[in-house]
Design a protein around this motif. Structure first.
Motif, PDB file in Angstrom:
ATOM      1  N   LEU A  91       0.880  -1.031   0.073  1.00 45.66           N
ATOM      2  CA  LEU A  91       0.051   0.136  -0.250  1.00 45.66           C
ATOM      3  C   LEU A  91       0.890   1.195   0.280  1.00 45.66           C
ATOM      4  N   HIS A  92       2.065   1.285   0.797  1.00 47.35           N
ATOM      5  CA  HIS A  92       2.833   2.450   1.053  1.00 47.35           C
ATOM      6  C   HIS A  92       3.682   2.700  -0.251  1.00 47.35           C
ATOM      7  N   LEU A  93       4.570   1.860  -0.481  1.00 46.16           N
ATOM      8  CA  LEU A  93       5.657   2.036  -1.575  1.00 46.16           C
ATOM      9  C   LEU A  93       4.900   1.748  -3.100  1.00 46.16           C
ATOM     10  N   GLY A  94       4.042   0.358  -2.885  1.00 44.02           N
ATOM     11  CA  GLY A  94       3.438   0.019  -4.132  1.00 44.02           C
ATOM     12  C   GLY A  94       2.466   1.233  -4.810  1.00 44.02           C
ATOM     13  N   VAL A  95       1.717   1.544  -4.041  1.00 45.09           N
ATOM     14  CA  VAL A  95       0.856   2.750  -4.607  1.00 45.09           C
ATOM     15  C   VAL A  95       1.829   4.158  -4.679  1.00 45.09           C
ATOM     16  N   GLY A  96       2.733   4.372  -4.117  1.00 42.84           N
ATOM     17  CA  GLY A  96       3.375   5.562  -4.329  1.00 42.84           C
ATOM     18  C   GLY A  96       4.311   5.274  -5.792  1.00 42.84           C
ATOM     19  N   ALA A  97       4.692   4.334  -5.981  1.00 38.94           N
ATOM     20  CA  ALA A  97       5.493   3.852  -7.211  1.00 38.94           C
ATOM     21  C   ALA A  97       4.343   3.932  -8.395  1.00 38.94           C
TER      22      ALA A  97
END
Length: 332
Positions: A91-97
């Protein structure tokens, strides 16, 4: 029209369960990543990076350090806890990417995507995923239970079978979409480049090309294991009221993720075990649906992202890796 096309692509990517990346709990760092729009995100021990192919052929790269406690504190690397971290990272890194890759695609088409618009798109996609893979199986299993007088165990088995069928069917259908086909190529490139690194060979396209696009620590494997483990966990709580069961589907997600991740780790560490390999066969079949043989250009992007998170001395001794706030364009 073009804005909607970019948003639709972002939504499909999110809904396709872009492979959540796997990290080590201790000892040797296990690198991993996920496919994004026209690119790949990689996560290392100290930082994460995302690289995307621009329409002019160059590669845009962005890296950021991992400073939050969830990535650095030993507690979050404990068995069963680390499985929950995978969900947080997705949710954090994946969505940010994903957001960054969507913005880069928008810039290529002279489109400025608002954070509000992208957030709404992702929220709709998440709601759709939860409804499809949790709500629909639950309703069908209750209908079948009342129609045929099934036991709690039988109803939960129906729930699991329906969820698995929806998952594999969904992956098979979206595989036919052009933008998802491209994404699956980047997913395969991510796996091949990680295989390349784990074989202790120089990170080069000529080396990465020779490896399998299937990887035992793939997020798709994690996803399938979550479905299988959920059948066992949900069976243990029986079938109280539909409201309680629906709530359990949310509350027990961390427990299921923790168990599923430990199974994934065990399977990855014993990948040569024939019996275990046969048991985990469905997870490899799922990867065939979520990966494609990548082009050399896609491998270049995956390798560019991986080089940003692998220690410089191990792969590129003559290059200093900088932590960037803005993307750097690298000529392909």
């Amino acid at each position: 029209m073009r804005i909607n096309k970019v948003k639709n692509s972002l939504g499909r990517t999110f809904n396709a369960f872009v492979a959540p990346f796997i990290l080590a709990a201790s000892g040797e760092v296990l690198y991993g990543g996920q496919a994004v729009i026209n690119g790949v995100m990689m996560r290392g021990e100290k930082n994460w990076a995302v690289a995307v192919r621009k329409e002019d052929g160059s590669i845009a790269i962005k890296t950021e350090p991992l400073k939050q406690a969830v990535y650095t504190h030993p507690f979050f690397k404990l068995p069963f806890v680390r499985g929950v971290v995978i969900l947080i990272e997705a949710l954090h890194l994946g969505v940010g990417a994903l957001l960054w890759s969507a913005s880069e695609r928008g810039r290529d088409n002279d489109i400025e995507l608002s954070k509000r618009g992208i957030t709404i798109t992702l929220a709709i996609s998440l709601t759709f995923s939860i409804s499809l893979f949790f709500g629909v199986p639950l309703l069908i299993s209750y209908a079948v239970q009342h129609a045929f007088g099934l036991s709690s165990l039988g109803a939960n088995l129906v729930d699991g079978v329906v969820r698995a069928a929806l998952l594999f069917g969904y992956l098979g259908v979206i595989r036919l979409m052009p933008d998802v086909k491209i994404m699956w190529g980047y997913h395969g490139a991510e796996h091949k480049s990680i295989h390349n690194h784990e074989a202790h060979l120089p990170l080069e396209v000529i080396n990465a090309r020779t490896f399998s696009r299937i990887h035992p620590r793939c997020g798709t494997t994690f996803m399938v294991l979550v479905v299988l483990v959920s059948v066992v966990v949900f069976s243990a709580i029986g079938r109280p009221s539909i409201a309680v069961v629906a709530l359990s589907r949310i509350v027990l997600v961390p427990v299921i993720a923790g168990i599923a991740y430990e199974i994934l780790r065990f399977g990855a560490n014993h990948r040569d075990n024939i019996l275990l390999s046969k048991i985990l066969l469905p997870t490899r079949v799922a990867q065939l649906l979520t990966t494609s043989e990548p082009s050399d250009e896609q491998l270049e992007v995956a390798i560019a992202a991986l080089k940003e998170v692998v220690p410089v001395v191990a792969v590129v001794p003559d290059r200093n890796v900088a932590i960037l706030d803005e993307p750097v364009l690298v000529t392909a």
